[in-house]
Design an enzyme around this catalytic site. Structure first.
Site, PDB file in Angstrom:
ATOM      1  N   ASP A 114       0.669  -1.124  -0.149  1.00 27.22           N
ATOM      2  CA  ASP A 114       0.029  -0.115  -0.062  1.00 27.22           C
ATOM      3  C   ASP A 114       0.821   1.290   0.015  1.00 27.22           C
ATOM      4  O   ASP A 114       0.208   2.245  -0.183  1.00 27.22           O
ATOM      5  CB  ASP A 114      -0.856   0.180   1.331  1.00 27.22           C
ATOM      6  CG  ASP A 114      -2.196  -0.686   1.078  1.00 27.22           C
ATOM      7  OD1 ASP A 114      -2.627  -0.886   0.040  1.00 27.22           O
ATOM      8  OD2 ASP A 114      -2.673  -1.230   1.976  1.00 27.22           O
TER       9      ASP A 114
HETATM   10  C1  BGC Z   1      -0.486  -0.065   5.343  1.00 27.36           C
HETATM   11  C2  BGC Z   1       0.018   0.838   6.135  1.00 27.36           C
HETATM   12  C3  BGC Z   1      -0.524   2.363   5.679  1.00 27.36           C
HETATM   13  C4  BGC Z   1      -1.672   2.220   5.390  1.00 27.36           C
HETATM   14  C5  BGC Z   1      -2.172   3.427   4.824  1.00 27.36           C
HETATM   15  C6  BGC Z   1      -1.782   0.180   5.156  1.00 27.36           C
HETATM   16  O1  BGC Z   1      -2.282  -0.896   4.399  1.00 27.36           O
HETATM   17  O2  BGC Z   1       0.032  -1.247   6.196  1.00 27.36           O
HETATM   18  O3  BGC Z   1       1.347   1.110   6.476  1.00 27.36           O
HETATM   19  O4  BGC Z   1       0.125   3.315   6.354  1.00 27.36           O
HETATM   20  O5  BGC Z   1      -2.069   1.114   4.576  1.00 27.36           O
HETATM   21  O6  BGC Z   1      -3.777   3.347   4.702  1.00 27.36           O
HETATM   22  O1  IFM Z   2      -1.475  -5.402   1.356  1.00 31.37           O
HETATM   23  C1  IFM Z   2      -1.649  -4.392   2.397  1.00 31.37           C
HETATM   24  C2  IFM Z   2      -2.989  -4.835   3.163  1.00 31.37           C
HETATM   25  O2  IFM Z   2      -3.872  -4.740   2.196  1.00 31.37           O
HETATM   26  C3  IFM Z   2      -3.271  -3.880   4.293  1.00 31.37           C
HETATM   27  N1  IFM Z   2      -1.879  -4.021   5.255  1.00 31.37           N
HETATM   28  C4  IFM Z   2      -0.558  -3.758   4.625  1.00 31.37           C
HETATM   29  C5  IFM Z   2      -0.309  -4.545   3.443  1.00 31.37           C
HETATM   30  C6  IFM Z   2       0.863  -4.003   2.838  1.00 31.37           C
HETATM   31  O3  IFM Z   2       0.899  -2.625   2.592  1.00 31.37           O
END
Ligand code: BGC
Ligand code: IFM
Length: 811
Positions: A483
């Site tokens: 992400d």
């Molecule tokens: C990630 C976070 C990030 C977030 C943003 C997540 O999926 O793990 O590190 O800050 O998305 O919304």
């Molecule tokens: O792939 C994502 C997931 O959708 C939400 N938690 C963090 C992951 C890696 O950014």
């Protein structure tokens, strides 16, 4: 250091000290009513949706930690204590918390009085039951007062936390006998209410927080508990609570059982605004009648336990390695069910007000639970696919109550479409229910735009195919699985959200990880085409997959490992030529899982590089070296301090990709080593470092660059649960569903000499025994089904056959 121990017989983790390094929680509920409950009685409850229908209040990031919940206070001659230690924190003579599957039982003892709370949500009814057992274990008789306590949330948790100008005037309650009804907003916008009851006459009650706690009081020692009386307050605005007061006498050795019930009820039929504030108590009364006696409650708990036995019996192993067996048989599967229910919405690290259900998250969760509840997986697939757009892209998240896509986040995560193929393929292999592909499914929830599910898969595949970049690799969009790798959001200003601001698309930034996914799931898609009589389409898909495969070899190989991406300016990400972020874990796992580089000898090289560059005793780092400064063109990933989260943490989610990849090149010892390093049962011993619950996976463990190397965060709701279960059960132990039957194809470490498994699959039971090549080799090598040798490793499925006896001697 440990703060408890596993009891595998009872399928429990038993915590022996209340002040664990972080709250260690459990989940109650499996259908519509859910509660989070910590080892000290903290937590909250909601119906279906943690944001929109929250029953009780919880304050995240509170001081002290975890200090709101569903509590009982005892005033024993002026000594105030709680059976779960919080919130009074009065030292107990004995404390224990047993977290089991869908229930939690905690108890405390003080001055000869023992109080035990058994909490669970029964199957099929929207309520949380607390069986409270009070026993006088002393020599003299005891007179004491018991107070119950919950603080109601005014339903919409986000609004509840922010809209005080309105909310401090809307609270309404009603008390009838021993039942407290919470009916805020009933008069206008809602047709539901909450109720909180006890199965005994009460001596007093409170429903107004200020009266019970005191305007400047605290949960630690509420005013009324100190005064040992009730205000019999009826909340009018402010903060409605529920508190019962019972005066109790116990002779020496005597025990008393009380049943408290916190429930959610909906009034059937049309809302009647003409009689605005009169709730129909009938649905609540029916539930209260069902759980009135201790015997009824015990029966409900035993039904719940049987249900879990049944769910877990779909895949069970027996082996000498008790830690692995415990995770496979109990905790890993349990966590998979919880992630299925809640996706990433409500945990002690997800506030329940932000994310709903993630498109990619839910598709991946499916991989870990489909064998237990295939019919619910079917429903989930149809819900998820309904949030897809006509071009194959998808809303990144949707709200569980409405099942509608979340417009704030929108779409643009270019890995999302392919995860739908992953989930559906897993479902088809598990069930053989090809009929699902013909189900009409809306695009963007618009039923007029419904198309068969197969068409959704076609658009998923087509989306990547039509969105390739300059090197013939898939465009990344807003981000891929990672992400925070926001390669198109470089115009985001400080403070803006990386995921919702700035351009999300661009014609240049490409993802090698999505390429690996495309090859892996594209091949599965082609198989699905072939199985459904679309042979030409299968060939076309395979040709397109081959092109991306070639593109990876041409432009996605960096010499010793797979490149991560190309940024929006065509620069390399995850290359030896980069100053930081030279190697990333994701493409190594996904490309090898897709079979890229196997024939060319690159897979082994990539995985060796992972071992050389990313290995730590606590798991494999997501990248190295961590980024020391913020780079606008790389996005959120570089906003984290080195060693945390996506910037060089141990992201547990993608460790199992390496495990699986290792099994693909036959390195069982290394595969198991990777599995073991992040496995909770193995890391239990270092709970003081790890800090999160030792019975479930956490999303992240701080990496070597971080100050707190080895410290975990974000436990429970993570795709790690599903992927590690897949890695151990389907790849190391090797029992996995194929399109034509069950596959038995283990890749074992030397330490596992043999194991037996029972796998229920498409209505039959497979009794499997596997002997490793390093074990006692009296048997002929090969796979035998009911005594007869078979070719290959997929046991052909025979309709109607109920039992298979399978023996595999690895040769
Ligand atoms: C990630 C976070 C990030 C977030 C943003 C997540 O999926 O793990 O590190 O800050 O998305 O919304
Ligand atoms: O792939 C994502 C997931 O959708 C939400 N938690 C963090 C992951 C890696 O950014």
């Amino acid at each position: 250091m440990k703060y408890g121990y596993f009891n595998d017989q009872e399928k429990e983790y038993i915590i022996t000290a209340p002040d664990t390094p972080l709250p260690w929680i459990n989940y109650l509920g499996s259908e519509n009513f859910f509660s989070l409950i910590s080892n000290t009685g903290g937590g909250y409850s909601f119906y279906k949706d943690a944001k929109l229908l929250r029953l009780t209040r919880y304050r995240y990031n509170n001081v002290p930690l975890d200090s709101n919940g569903h509590y009982y206070y005892i005033n024993d001659n002026g000594t105030i204590w709680n059976p779960g230690w919080q919130p009074s924190q009065t030292p107990l003579d004995f404390y224990e918390c047993r977290h089991g599957l869908g229930y939690t039982c905690y108890s405390g003892k003080k001055n000869g009085l023992k109080a035990q709370v058994t909490a669970f949500v029964p199957l099929h009814d929207p309520c949380e039951i607390h069986k409270v057992t009070l026993k006088n274990e002393g020599l003299g008789s005891k007179e004491f007062t018991l107070f119950s306590y919950v603080e109601f949330c005014l339903w919409n948790a986000m609004d509840d936390m922010t809209n005080f100008q309105r909310n401090l005037s809307t609270g309404e309650v009603e008390v009838e006998g021993s039942v407290i009804y919470h009916k805020t907003e009933y008069r206008e916008r809602r047709n539901h209410f909450a109720y909180y009851s006890v199965n005994a006459d009460i001596d007093g009650f409170d429903t107004d927080r200020n009266t019970f706690v005191g305007t400047y009081g605290s949960n630690k020692e509420p005013d009324m508990v100190q005064k040992n009386r009730s205000g019999n307050s009826l909340a009018s605005g402010w903060s409605p609570i529920g508190s019962h007061r019972l005066s109790i006498h116990l002779d020496p050795g005597e025990e008393k059982v009380l049943v408290f019930l916190l429930g959610y009820a909906e009034n059937p039929g049309e809302h009647k605004w003409s009689a605005p504030n009169v709730i129909n108590k009938e649905p609540a009364t029916l539930v209260m009648k069902k759980y009135r006696t201790a015997a009824q409650v015990d029966q409900a708990l035993s039904d719940l336990k049987k249900n879990w036995e049944n769910l877990l019996s779909t895949y069970s192993v027996s082996m000498a390695d008790e830690k692995t067996a415990r995770m496979v048989n109990i905790w890993n599967q349990y966590q998979c069910m919880v992630t299925f229910n809640l996706s990433r919405s409500a945990s002690y690290y997800e506030s329940g007000t932000g994310r709903g259900m993630g498109f990619r998250d839910s598709c991946q969760d499916l991989l870990g639970f489909v064998h237990m509840v295939p019919e619910r997986a079917r429903e989930r697939i149809l819900d998820i696919a309904s949030t897809q757009f006509e071009d194959g892209s998808a809303y990144h998240q949707y709200q569980p109550l409405t099942k509608k896509g979340n417009m704030d986040i929108g779409s643009g995560f270019n890995d999302d479409p392919l995860w739908l193929i992953a989930g559906v393929s897993a479902y088809l292999r598990e069930t053989g229910d090809w009929g699902i592909l013909e189900e009409p499914v809306p695009f963007d929830n618009d039923v007029s735009k419904s198309q068969p599910l197969m068409e959704h898969l076609r658009r998923s595949f087509g989306f990547t195919k039509l969105n390739l970049g300059p090197h013939g690799l898939p465009l990344i969009g807003r981000a891929d699985w990672n992400d925070c790798l926001n390669l198109n959001c470089f115009s985001t200003e400080p403070g803006e959200s990386f995921q919702t601001s700035g351009p999300s698309e661009g014609p240049v930034a490409e993802s090698v990880m999505i390429a690996g996914m495309y090859v892996k799931y594209g091949k599965e898609y082609a198989q699905i085409c072939r199985m459904t009589g679309h042979a030409d389409e299968a060939l076309e898909a395979e040709a397109s997959v081959q092109e991306v495969y070639d593109a990876v070899l041409r432009a996605g190989w960096d010499g010793k490992w797979f490149l991560r991406a190309y940024d929006a300016f065509g620069g390399k990400v995850g290359s030896k030529d980069c100053e930081e972020g030279k190697i990333f874990i994701e493409p190594q796992g996904f490309c090898v899982m897709g079979g890229i580089g196997l024939a060319e000898g690159l897979a082994e090289q990539a995985l060796d590089s992972v071992k050389e560059q990313l290995d730590t005793p606590y798991g494999i780092l997501i990248l190295q070296p961590a980024y020391s400064v913020y780079h606008k063109h790389l996005g959120e990933i570089t906003s984290y301090p080195p060693g945390y989260k996506e910037n060089g943490g141990i992201f547990c989610h993608n460790n199992p990709w390496i495990t699986i990849a290792e099994t693909m090149i036959g390195r069982g010892n290394r595969a198991f080593e990777v599995y073991r390093r992040t496995c909770p049962a193995y890391t239990e011993e270092i709970s003081e470092i790890h800090k999160t619950e030792p019975y479930v996976y956490s999303q992240m463990i701080a990496g070597t660059d971080a100050k707190n190397f080895g410290e975990a965060k974000n436990s429970w709701l993570t795709g790690t649960a599903a992927w590690t279960f897949v890695s151990i059960s389907q790849h190391i132990l090797g029992i996995r569903p194929g399109f034509h039957g069950l596959i038995v194809d283990p890749c074992l470490p030397d330490s596992i000499k043999e194991f037996s498994a029972v796998r229920k699959f498409r209505g039959a039971e497979y009794h499997i025994h596997v002997k490793n090549r390093s074990g006692d080799q009296n048997d002929a090598p090969g796979l035998f089904v009911d005594g007869r040798p078979i070719e290959g490793n997929e046991i052909p499925y025979t309709e109607g056959k109920k039992e298979y006896h399978v023996m595999l001697q690895l040769g």
